[in-house]
Design a protein around this motif. Structure first.
Motif, PDB file in Angstrom:
ATOM      1  N   VAL A 286       0.836  -1.208   0.000  1.00  0.00           N
ATOM      2  CA  VAL A 286       0.000   0.000   0.000  1.00  0.00           C
ATOM      3  C   VAL A 286       0.873   1.262   0.000  1.00  0.00           C
ATOM      4  N   LEU A 287       1.932   1.264   0.817  1.00  0.00           N
ATOM      5  CA  LEU A 287       2.811   2.440   0.870  1.00  0.00           C
ATOM      6  C   LEU A 287       3.554   2.679  -0.437  1.00  0.00           C
ATOM      7  N   VAL A 288       4.011   1.630  -1.075  1.00  0.00           N
ATOM      8  CA  VAL A 288       4.701   1.792  -2.357  1.00  0.00           C
ATOM      9  C   VAL A 288       3.735   2.330  -3.407  1.00  0.00           C
ATOM     10  N   GLY A 289       2.510   1.834  -3.425  1.00  0.00           N
ATOM     11  CA  GLY A 289       1.516   2.355  -4.362  1.00  0.00           C
ATOM     12  C   GLY A 289       1.228   3.826  -4.113  1.00  0.00           C
ATOM     13  N   ALA A 290       1.098   4.211  -2.853  1.00  0.00           N
ATOM     14  CA  ALA A 290       0.838   5.616  -2.523  1.00  0.00           C
ATOM     15  C   ALA A 290       2.027   6.495  -2.911  1.00  0.00           C
ATOM     16  N   LEU A 291       3.228   6.020  -2.686  1.00  0.00           N
ATOM     17  CA  LEU A 291       4.425   6.786  -3.032  1.00  0.00           C
ATOM     18  C   LEU A 291       4.550   6.991  -4.537  1.00  0.00           C
ATOM     19  N   ILE A 292       4.305   5.944  -5.288  1.00  0.00           N
ATOM     20  CA  ILE A 292       4.360   6.077  -6.757  1.00  0.00           C
ATOM     21  C   ILE A 292       3.272   7.036  -7.233  1.00  0.00           C
ATOM     22  N   GLY A 293       2.076   6.932  -6.662  1.00  0.00           N
ATOM     23  CA  GLY A 293       1.002   7.848  -7.039  1.00  0.00           C
ATOM     24  C   GLY A 293       1.344   9.285  -6.714  1.00  0.00           C
ATOM     25  N   TYR A 294       1.949   9.523  -5.568  1.00  0.00           N
ATOM     26  CA  TYR A 294       2.354  10.880  -5.197  1.00  0.00           C
ATOM     27  C   TYR A 294       3.407  11.408  -6.166  1.00  0.00           C
ATOM     28  N   LEU A 295       4.371  10.571  -6.517  1.00  0.00           N
ATOM     29  CA  LEU A 295       5.408  11.001  -7.461  1.00  0.00           C
ATOM     30  C   LEU A 295       4.829  11.302  -8.840  1.00  0.00           C
ATOM     31  N   VAL A 296       3.898  10.478  -9.286  1.00  0.00           N
ATOM     32  CA  VAL A 296       3.255  10.732 -10.593  1.00  0.00           C
ATOM     33  C   VAL A 296       2.486  12.049 -10.533  1.00  0.00           C
ATOM     34  N   ASP A 297       1.747  12.289  -9.471  1.00  0.00           N
ATOM     35  CA  ASP A 297       0.997  13.536  -9.328  1.00  0.00           C
ATOM     36  C   ASP A 297       1.931  14.742  -9.281  1.00  0.00           C
ATOM     37  N   THR A 298       3.041  14.616  -8.579  1.00  0.00           N
ATOM     38  CA  THR A 298       3.976  15.736  -8.458  1.00  0.00           C
ATOM     39  C   THR A 298       4.650  16.035  -9.786  1.00  0.00           C
ATOM     40  N   LEU A 299       5.091  15.015 -10.488  1.00  0.00           N
ATOM     41  CA  LEU A 299       5.830  15.221 -11.741  1.00  0.00           C
ATOM     42  C   LEU A 299       4.911  15.583 -12.902  1.00  0.00           C
TER      43      LEU A 299
ATOM     44  N   GLY B  41       1.599  16.601 -12.554  1.00  0.00           N
ATOM     45  CA  GLY B  41       0.590  17.594 -12.197  1.00  0.00           C
ATOM     46  C   GLY B  41      -0.815  17.118 -12.476  1.00  0.00           C
ATOM     47  N   THR B  42      -1.086  15.856 -12.221  1.00  0.00           N
ATOM     48  CA  THR B  42      -2.397  15.289 -12.554  1.00  0.00           C
ATOM     49  C   THR B  42      -3.393  15.351 -11.409  1.00  0.00           C
ATOM     50  N   GLY B  43      -3.069  16.063 -10.332  1.00  0.00           N
ATOM     51  CA  GLY B  43      -4.022  16.180  -9.227  1.00  0.00           C
ATOM     52  C   GLY B  43      -4.076  14.892  -8.444  1.00  0.00           C
ATOM     53  N   PRO B  44      -5.230  14.553  -7.928  1.00  0.00           N
ATOM     54  CA  PRO B  44      -5.286  13.362  -7.073  1.00  0.00           C
ATOM     55  C   PRO B  44      -5.391  12.049  -7.846  1.00  0.00           C
ATOM     56  N   TRP B  45      -5.498  12.100  -9.170  1.00  0.00           N
ATOM     57  CA  TRP B  45      -5.791  10.890  -9.927  1.00  0.00           C
ATOM     58  C   TRP B  45      -4.655   9.867  -9.898  1.00  0.00           C
ATOM     59  N   GLY B  46      -3.445  10.330  -9.969  1.00  0.00           N
ATOM     60  CA  GLY B  46      -2.319   9.394  -9.888  1.00  0.00           C
ATOM     61  C   GLY B  46      -2.277   8.698  -8.543  1.00  0.00           C
ATOM     62  N   MET B  47      -2.515   9.465  -7.481  1.00  0.00           N
ATOM     63  CA  MET B  47      -2.526   8.891  -6.132  1.00  0.00           C
ATOM     64  C   MET B  47      -3.644   7.867  -5.995  1.00  0.00           C
ATOM     65  N   ILE B  48      -4.817   8.197  -6.508  1.00  0.00           N
ATOM     66  CA  ILE B  48      -5.951   7.279  -6.400  1.00  0.00           C
ATOM     67  C   ILE B  48      -5.679   5.985  -7.152  1.00  0.00           C
TER      68      ILE B  48
END
Length: 110
Positions: free
Chosen positions: A55-68, A70-77
């Motif tokens: 779960v943590l690795v998925g959240a981290l990858i989603g946060y990185l995708v959103d940050t790089l 700029g897709t908002g919360p969708w990458g994290m979700i």
């Protein structure tokens, strides 16, 4: 009266021997049970750490995708859900519910 006391002493000694045998048998059974408890505890720690890590690795990858990107919360979700699914699959594999994937054998016949 001596026969009665001798018989009593004999029975008392037999009882002491039987109690000693049962005590050693109970000690051995207790050692096995403690070993099983440690094994179950280590299995629980392994399974829970695999789940949390997924779960943590998925959240981290989603946060990185959103940050790089700029897709908002969708990458994290999306990646949080993918991490959750991967974590559940890893837990099921660790418990033996799902078989681990095996490489397919190639058929060289043509």
């Amino acid at each position: 009266m001596d026969d009665g006391e001798d018989g009593l002493d004999r029975r008392l000694n037999e009882l002491g021997e039987r109690l000693a045998e049962r005590k050693t048998a109970a000690d051995r059974a207790g050692d096995k049970a403690r070993g099983a408890d440690k094994s179950a505890y280590s299995q629980a720690i392994k399974v829970s750490s695999e789940f949390i890590a997924g779960v943590l690795v998925g959240a981290l990858i989603g946060y990185l995708v959103d940050t790089l990107a700029g897709t908002g919360p969708w990458g994290m979700i999306v990646f949080l859900l993918l991490g959750f699914c991967a974590a559940v699959l890893n837990v099921m594999r660790a418990l033996g519910v799902v078989a681990t994937p095996q490489p397919r054998k190639r058929d060289d016949r043509k």
